[in-house]
Scaffold this motif. Structure first.
Motif, PDB file in Angstrom:
ATOM      1  N   ALA A 422       0.950  -1.069   0.080  1.00 30.04           N
ATOM      2  CA  ALA A 422       0.015   0.071  -0.124  1.00 30.04           C
ATOM      3  C   ALA A 422       0.964   1.127   0.038  1.00 30.04           C
ATOM      4  O   ALA A 422       2.057   1.250   0.293  1.00 30.04           O
ATOM      5  CB  ALA A 422      -0.929  -0.066   0.970  1.00 30.04           C
ATOM      6  N   ALA A 423       0.126   2.518  -0.352  1.00 28.05           N
ATOM      7  CA  ALA A 423       0.949   3.645  -0.254  1.00 28.05           C
ATOM      8  C   ALA A 423       1.909   3.994   0.868  1.00 28.05           C
ATOM      9  O   ALA A 423       1.617   3.612   2.123  1.00 28.05           O
ATOM     10  CB  ALA A 423       0.107   4.896  -0.425  1.00 28.05           C
ATOM     11  N   THR A 424       3.284   4.331   0.862  1.00 31.27           N
ATOM     12  CA  THR A 424       3.827   4.699   2.051  1.00 31.27           C
ATOM     13  C   THR A 424       4.178   6.039   1.982  1.00 31.27           C
ATOM     14  O   THR A 424       3.947   6.982   1.139  1.00 31.27           O
ATOM     15  CB  THR A 424       5.451   3.804   1.810  1.00 31.27           C
ATOM     16  OG1 THR A 424       6.095   4.219   0.571  1.00 31.27           O
ATOM     17  CG2 THR A 424       4.988   2.326   1.772  1.00 31.27           C
ATOM     18  N   THR A 425       4.977   6.440   2.988  1.00 34.33           N
ATOM     19  CA  THR A 425       5.381   7.863   3.328  1.00 34.33           C
ATOM     20  C   THR A 425       6.667   8.279   3.060  1.00 34.33           C
ATOM     21  O   THR A 425       7.092   9.403   2.910  1.00 34.33           O
ATOM     22  CB  THR A 425       4.888   8.326   4.624  1.00 34.33           C
ATOM     23  OG1 THR A 425       5.693   7.664   5.503  1.00 34.33           O
ATOM     24  CG2 THR A 425       3.548   8.277   5.143  1.00 34.33           C
ATOM     25  N   GLY A 426       7.527   7.288   2.462  1.00 32.00           N
ATOM     26  CA  GLY A 426       8.791   7.237   2.284  1.00 32.00           C
ATOM     27  C   GLY A 426       9.238   6.143   1.699  1.00 32.00           C
ATOM     28  O   GLY A 426       8.444   4.888   1.804  1.00 32.00           O
TER      29      GLY A 426
END
Length: 530
Positions: A422-426
């Motif tokens: 899933a989407a990550t912040t980094g």
């Protein structure tokens, strides 16, 4: 110098005129703050050759380190051997190279790491103060190739460097000049390379202290050196000349170096003896051939070599297949999934920069739907990037590369990985693994027909270090048309090599890690029998 005061007089005159024009008043400068120009002093440099006379030729450089002249670089010269220049107050580094009339008599290199200019100063650069540099192997048949001496000095956070590169066997003599610098502020490196008909020598020394070197003599014994064997593995159609580059690993402690570049027969082995106390060594290897304009290179960096030991680095040997090095893997950053999964690392795990291939294809699926495909050279090297939706999903990454049979071992690699994301912040690593096969093969990359061979099996990546739920290994003797399972025992499988000579053996691994992520990997024509 006149140029120091002229701008100030001009500014004051202009201000006086401006005040007169505005008010007709006589200006009063008694309380004005006027920035003082930094003081300057005359530096006189006298050059003397080994006979105490003006040298036939010399090159002198003065580098500013601190003070108002910190950014200054000067190369004063006068045929008389006496030069003068005016410089701001500060700390300087001086180096001078004095050439003899006959090249065979060599060169003198004199370095003053600390030149504090706070008054008119005279410096005498005298070749008669130098002592010889004589660093060589005990092997009397070895010929000098090249050498380099480098020095840097640090003061008040600034570092300046001086260097001398030597490309002929003519003598080099060196000397320190001037007062000591602060403890540890002077660092110096010397690297010299020699070769006989059978061996090459990479000899390096490092120094740190308050002074530049005055002479340097060391004749290395075999016991002081580590041996590095650089082996180019045999492969069909691949004979020719390979090249390798070797030098200390770059870094603050290693300092600068000139390194070594040499040719060697391919297939074949080059033997290099190195000094371990120079630090770790970086090696690159380029086999003959290449894909058009692209030169393929392999890298083995940070080699820690110990005196009295032998280390062998084999390039292009089987089994070629996927590998996860320190910089390899799959990661997600926001909505971008980036793959860097080398598919054709050689048997020692060296990753090719431009692998030879016929076709290459990479595809990413999300919940069974195709996201995108990549092909060509990047796909052959295992590199691809895809933009994906942010929501959680199950992914399948598949890669295939094919090669002509004439390239030797491994004519096809298929690999596919499944994992959730899933989407990550980094940048976040994704859980992928590969399996490495490492049989002990003959120098020509073959195994005896009709004889079983033990093949170590190593898991790299997310499933390493005991995180394997299941692992199945299979072999094929018909190019992957049919497979026979092999039990994994103590980290290896035993392959019953086919009885016929010149038969290719293919290997397959199917793996599931403890989190349920999977790998299906096939190496077609992993090695051949003889």
């Amino acid at each position: 110098m006149s140029t120091t005061s002229t701008p100030r007089r001009t500014v004051l005159r202009a201000l006086a005129v401006a005040v007169t024009l505005v008010g007709g008043l006589t200006p009063d400068w008694s309380g004005a703050a006027v920035a003082a120009e930094p003081p300057t002093y005359t530096l006189t440099i006298r050059h003397l050759d080994r006979a105490g006379q003006a040298p036939a030729r010399y090159v002198t450089s003065v580098f500013g380190i601190s003070g108002a002249g910190a950014d200054r670089t000067e190369q004063p010269y006068d045929a008389s051997g006496v030069t003068t220049l005016r410089l701001p107050k500060g700390r300087y580094l001086l180096e001078s190279t004095l050439f003899t009339e006959r090249p065979a008599d060599g060169t003198d290199w004199i370095v003053q790491p600390r030149l504090d200019l706070d008054q008119d100063t005279t410096v005498t650069v005298d070749a008669r103060t130098t002592a010889p540099v004589d660093v060589r192997p005990a092997d009397g048949s070895a010929r000098f190739l090249q050498a380099g001496m480098f020095l840097d000095v640090t003061h008040e956070g600034a570092t300046r460097m001086a260097s001398m590169v030597k490309l002929t066997p003519n003598p080099l003599r060196v000397a320190h000049l001037g007062p000591d610098s602060e403890p540890g502020s002077v660092r110096q490196w010397y690297d010299t390379y020699w070769a006989s008909d059978t061996d090459t020598y990479a000899l390096g020394r490092t120094f740190s202290g308050t002074r530049a070197l005055t002479g340097l003599t060391h004749h290395y014994t075999a016991q002081e050196l580590a041996t590095l064997r650089i082996r180019g593995a045999a492969r069909p159609g691949g004979a020719g000349t390979a090249t390798f580059d070797l030098g200390p690993t770059p870094g603050p402690a290693a300092g600068p170096t000139i390194g070594l570049s040499q040719g060697m027969p391919f297939p074949g082995t080059a033997t290099v003896h190195v000094t371990p106390h120079r630090g770790t060594w970086d090696l690159s290897f380029a086999p003959p051939g290449g894909d058009g304009a692209r030169t393929n290179r392999y890298f083995a960096n940070g080699l820690a070599l110990r005196a009295g030991t032998t280390t062998t680095q084999t390039f292009e040997g089987p089994v070629l297949g996927p590998a996860l090095t320190d910089r390899a893997g799959v990661e997600r950053d926001g909505d971008t999934i980036t793959a860097n999964l080398p598919l054709l690392a050689d048997g020692d795990g060296h990753v090719p920069s431009a692998p030879s291939f016929d076709t290459a294809y990479t595809a990413l699926h999300r919940d069974g739907a195709l996201i995108g495909t990549r092909s060509g050279a990047d796909a052959a090297a295992g590199r691809a990037a895809f933009t994906v939706p942010a929501a959680p999903a199950s992914y399948r990454l598949a890669a295939t590369v094919t090669r002509r049979a004439a390239t030797g071992a491994t004519t096809r690699v298929n690999a596919s990985w499944t994992f959730p994301s899933a989407a990550t912040t980094g940048p976040t690593p994704l859980p992928v693994s590969v399996v490495r096969f490492s049989p002990e093969l003959n120098p020509d990359g073959t195994a005896a027909a009709g004889s079983p061979i033990r093949v170590p099996v190593t898991v790299q990546g997310a499933a390493a270090n005991g995180r394997v739920r299941s692992l199945t290994v299979s072999m094929s003797a018909d190019g992957g048309a049919s497979w026979t399972r092999l039990p994994v025992d103590a980290g290896a499988v035993t392959v019953p090599n086919p009885a016929a000579a010149d038969t290719a053996v293919s290997l397959r691994a199917e793996l599931t890690d403890t989190e349920g992520n999977t790998l299906d990997q096939t190496v077609v024509d992993a090695y051949r029998t003889h």
